[in-house]
Every structure is written in C-alpha cells, then in structure tokens.
Scaffold this motif. Structure first.
Motif: not given
Length: 537
Positions: A38-62
């Motif tokens: 269960r812990v690893v499942a939450w880590v996967r979900l958190a890593a996915f969320g952080v990745s999406i947020a980072a990619v969106w932030w970088l794309f929004s700044r070109g």
C-alpha cells in the motif's frame, strides 16, 4: 521473483504444532508486505502527481527541453516504481500461499479433504483396485497425498498409485523421500512457487508433441526478410505522418503488414493457442527447478534427477532455458488485448516475430524439453510423498521382502480414518496359495480391514510411508472385488458383475505374476448355498 524459504524448524515438533506456527508466521509476513504494498502504491501515485505538476509548470513557462527531460525521467522512475511494487506484491502473495499451504496441511491432519482435488479423471471402475480402495474420489488417498500443481505432476502421482513399482524403484523413491521429508520449509517453498501460476491444466505432452512438428518458417526465407524490412518502414511512415507529411504512405505500409497477418492468421492463432496454454506451467517449472538445482543432494535418485536436468540443459541450468521459453510464450499474450494486438501486429508483425523466436529456441533445445518437464513432474510426485511423510512422522517406512506374497504388519491402520483412537491390527501372511478368511458380525469392520491392508500396500508400492508401526511386504499386484454394481445400460446384474470381476482375477493369476487379492463377501448376489459352493476349487 521467488523469495528465499523461511527458516522454520524441521520436524522436531508435532506436525500440527509446526503447521500452526508456520501459519501464524506466514500470515504475519503477508500482512507486513501488504502494508508495504500500500505504501509503494501511494509513492507511485505521488510520483505521478509530482511529475504531472512539474511538466505542466515547465510547459507553461515555455521551457520545453526541461519539460521533455522531466517526462523522460518520470518514465524511468515510473518503471522502477512499478518493478518495486510488483516485487513487494509477489512477496505478499508468496507468504499468503505459504500460509494457505500450512492451512491445507492442518486440514489434512483433521481429515477435512473436501477442498482438495479428488482426481476423478483417474477413477476407472475396471481398474484392479482403485475404486474399491478409495484411491481416487471424495475422501480419497489421492486427496491426502497430492501436493502437485501441474497436470503432469498429477499424472505422475496418479500413475504411482495405480501401479506398484519394482522393488529397486521403490527403494530409490524411499531414499529420495527420506531426504526431502524433514525439510518442510523446502517442500512448501517448492509448492508455493508453482501456485503463483494457477493455469496449469494443459497437458505439456501435447505442447512438446506440437513442437516436434515441422517449422513454420522452414522454406520461408523471404518472409524473414520482410519481417526485417517492413516494420521499420511502417514505423517510419507513421512518424512522418505525425510530423505532417502525407498519411498515404503510413496507410499503405499498415495495409501491407495487415495483409501478411491475414495470410498467416491460422498459423498465428495456432501458435498463440499452444503457447498461452503452457505459459503458467512453464513459469512454475522455471521457478521450481531453480529451487531444486541450488542444493547438493545425497540420495541416489535425487542426484540422478539433478544430473538429468544438467544433461538436458547443455551447460545451462534447465530453469534458465525453461525461463527463456516461458518469456517467449508470454510475448504472445499481447493478443489478449485486441487494441494492443492490432497496433503491434500491423506495425511490427509481432506474432510472426514471436513465432520466429519460438522456433529459434526449439532448434536450440526443443528436443530436451520433454526430459526437463518430466523431471519436474516426478519431483512434484516425490514432494507429495515427502509432505505426507512429514505430516505423519509416526508412520513406518515399509521393508521389502523377498518371500513371495509376504505381508507382515504390526499396528496396521486405515490412513483415511482420522479418529484420535484409530483401531489398528496386526496381520501376517506369506507364501503363494495362502488364503485368509475374515469373519465377524455386521458392522464389525471386516470391509474396512480389507481396505486397510490393500490401501497400505498401494502406499508401500508407490514409495510412501504406511499407516503402521511396522510393515514388511513382497511387492505384488493388488486385486479387489468389493463394490461390484449392476449396470442397466449393459444389462449386467451385480452378481454377473462380480463374476466378471472374479474371472479377471483368475486370468491375472494365470499369468504367473504374484497377485494379492481382497474379496469382500464373495458371490453376495446369490443364495447362501451357491455362495458356499462358488469359492470351492
């Protein structure tokens, strides 16, 4: 991803106590890994969320290069997390299976056999003894013994119960079982490794026979060339289409590959059917044989089986070679997802490549697969006998006698009676032409005693321990006539059915081989006078 066997004590305690301790320990380990899962499942979900947020932030700044770099890094991290998650999931499932095995052993000790495979497919009313002695069916010897998982392993054990072995073979099995029996942890690790792969009902002999058929690619060098050339061209055309060029090239390439797939659709389906039916069995044998290959064995038969694997594998562990085949058969599983199958086949000719890989493996080692699988199946049967011996440490290892038709037993009991105070008896007979008559009132246990003698002879001649303090016997054909029934479809009365059974007995004894027969209420389908006349010479 097999895990190491837990270091539990060998049988220095009562079996019920040992299995209960193992059950508790494995259940605790299962819960531990369930929490980690269960812990690893939450880590996967958190890593996915952080990745999406980072990619969106970088794309929004070109910052496109940085965004693509994050995507690549996130993909690698995701793959690592998936692998970690699967490894923890395997361990959780492994300890669940080990706990289940100990629960099953406790059920066997209590005589609760309903949940086990009764082996009805092996039950033949015409067999010399199996129907009368409850070798198969509900509450049977097969349910008590069987710890195999594969179709081939079941067949090996059933074969041992249906026909007694030669004395030399019995002794080899006894020695092998004596080496395996004390190490309950090793036995249960062997069983648990296979239980991860439940779809093992297919007969491997059908698969190996199919592998001996002529190769699909024989005389088709042109097809191999097309498989090398066309997929890169098709992928290139699709990439150009995505980059804004005409889609006609991509459409044409896909149509050409689709036509090839259509031409060979029957062969593709055949390869998929055979490969998918064997995928789980191959994975199970891969993990089990790796477990068997590791130790150094001392008994002659186990050393012989180990040497057979080594000779078949040509300087590579047999488990590695079977693992290679299991991976190839696993590649065909892409067909189980229609969308993925369409994409892979119409761009990469996926099925044809899998077929080519399978035939490469076959050319390298295909003729040795039978021997490796048969070794695995025989080990399953030996582990079944070892598990039975480990669960019943008070049972005796039978001694083989050179005196014809000798059966000398002390404290002989019925192995399928689980009462705390099982009634045991002494019994002795030796020499050809001797007949014993069992008399007593109704419900005094005469039939049960006959089955007790017969069933322990079956156990002894399979190489197992017997429910007795001591047993000395000369190997012989067991023959029974106890449960003869009428057959309306064949217009056969129960009396005539018994006559046919007795005729078979006479024909068998006429061959000159030793036959130990057990007859219950002979000629019971007629009047008392004829019943007395019938058995006379």
């Amino acid at each position: 991803m097999p895990v190491a066997s837990s270091d539990f004590r060998p049988l220095s305690v009562a079996p019920a106590e040992l299995f209960s301790e193992n059950l508790a320990a494995h259940t605790a380990q299962e819960q531990h890994y369930a929490g980690r899962h269960r812990v690893v499942a939450w880590v996967r979900l958190a890593a996915f969320g952080v990745s999406i947020a980072a990619v969106w932030w970088l794309f929004s700044r070109g910052q496109l290069p940085a965004a693509f770099g994050v995507v690549a890094l996130a993909y690698v991290v995701f793959l690592l997390l998936v692998r970690w998650h699967n490894a923890v999931g395997y361990q959780r499932e492994h300890y669940r299976l080990l706990a289940q095995l100990n629960q099953e052993e406790l059920a066997r000790l209590e005589g609760k056999l309903n949940g086990f495979d009764p082996g009805l497919r092996y039950l033949d009313p015409a067999h010399p003894y199996s129907a009368d002695l409850d070798v198969f069916g509900p509450h049977s010897l097969y349910q008590l013994l069987n710890r195999a998982t594969s179709r081939l392993g079941h067949d090996w054990l059933a074969g041992w119960l249906l026909a007694g072995a030669e004395p030399a073979v019995i002794e080899l099995r006894q020695q092998a079982v004596a080496e395996l029996a004390p190490d309950v942890a090793w036995q249960q690790e062997w069983q648990a490794r296979a239980k991860h792969f439940p779809k093992q009902d297919a007969d491997p002999r059908t698969f190996t026979e199919w592998l001996r058929q002529p190769d699909f690619f024989q005389g088709k060098g042109w097809l191999t060339l097309l498989m090398v050339v066309l997929p890169p061209v098709a992928v290139g055309c699709v990439v150009l289409w995505f980059l804004g060029y005409s889609g006609l090239l991509a459409l044409g390439a896909v149509l050409v590959l689709g036509a090839l797939n259509s031409v060979f659709r029957v062969a593709r389906a055949e390869y998929f059917s055979h490969s998918s039916s064997m995928r789980d069995a191959l994975r199970a044998y891969r993990d089990q044989l790796a477990w068997f290959e590791a130790p150094t064995w001392t008994s002659a038969h186990l050393r012989q089986l180990h040497a057979t694997l080594h000779a078949s594998a040509e300087h590579q562990p047999a488990s590695v070679l079977i693992g290679q085949l299991s991976r190839i058969t696993g590649l065909f599983s892409a067909r189980e997802s229609p969308l993925i199958a369409i994409i892979l086949n119409n761009l990469l000719l996926w099925d044809l490549w899998c077929m080519w890989q399978l035939e490469r493996w076959k050319k390298r080692l295909g003729g040795q697969l039978d021997a490796m699988l048969e070794v695995g199946a025989e080990l399953e049967a030996l582990v079944s006998l070892a598990g039975f011996q480990a669960a019943n440490p008070t049972y005796a290892v039978p001694e083989l006698s050179a005196t014809p038709l000798e059966v000398t037993a002390v404290g002989l009991g019925h192995p399928l009676i689980f009462a705390r105070q099982r009634i045991s008896n002494d019994f002795s007979t030796r020499g050809a032409g001797h007949t014993g008559v069992i008399t007593g009132s109704n419900m005094s246990g005469k039939s049960t005693f006959l089955r007790t003698v017969g069933l322990n002879m079956v156990l002894a001649q399979a190489g197992a321990v017997v429910c007795a303090q001591q047993l000395r016997l000369a190997p012989a054909r067991v023959y029974t006539a106890m449960r003869t029934q009428d057959n309306l479809a064949e217009s056969t009365s129960s009396f005539y059915a018994e006559l046919k059974r007795l005729r078979l007995l006479l024909e068998l004894t006429a061959t000159g081989q030793p036959v130990f027969y057990l007859l219950d209420e002979i000629l019971k389908g007629t009047n008392s006078l004829d019943r007395h006349r019938g058995p006379r010479p």
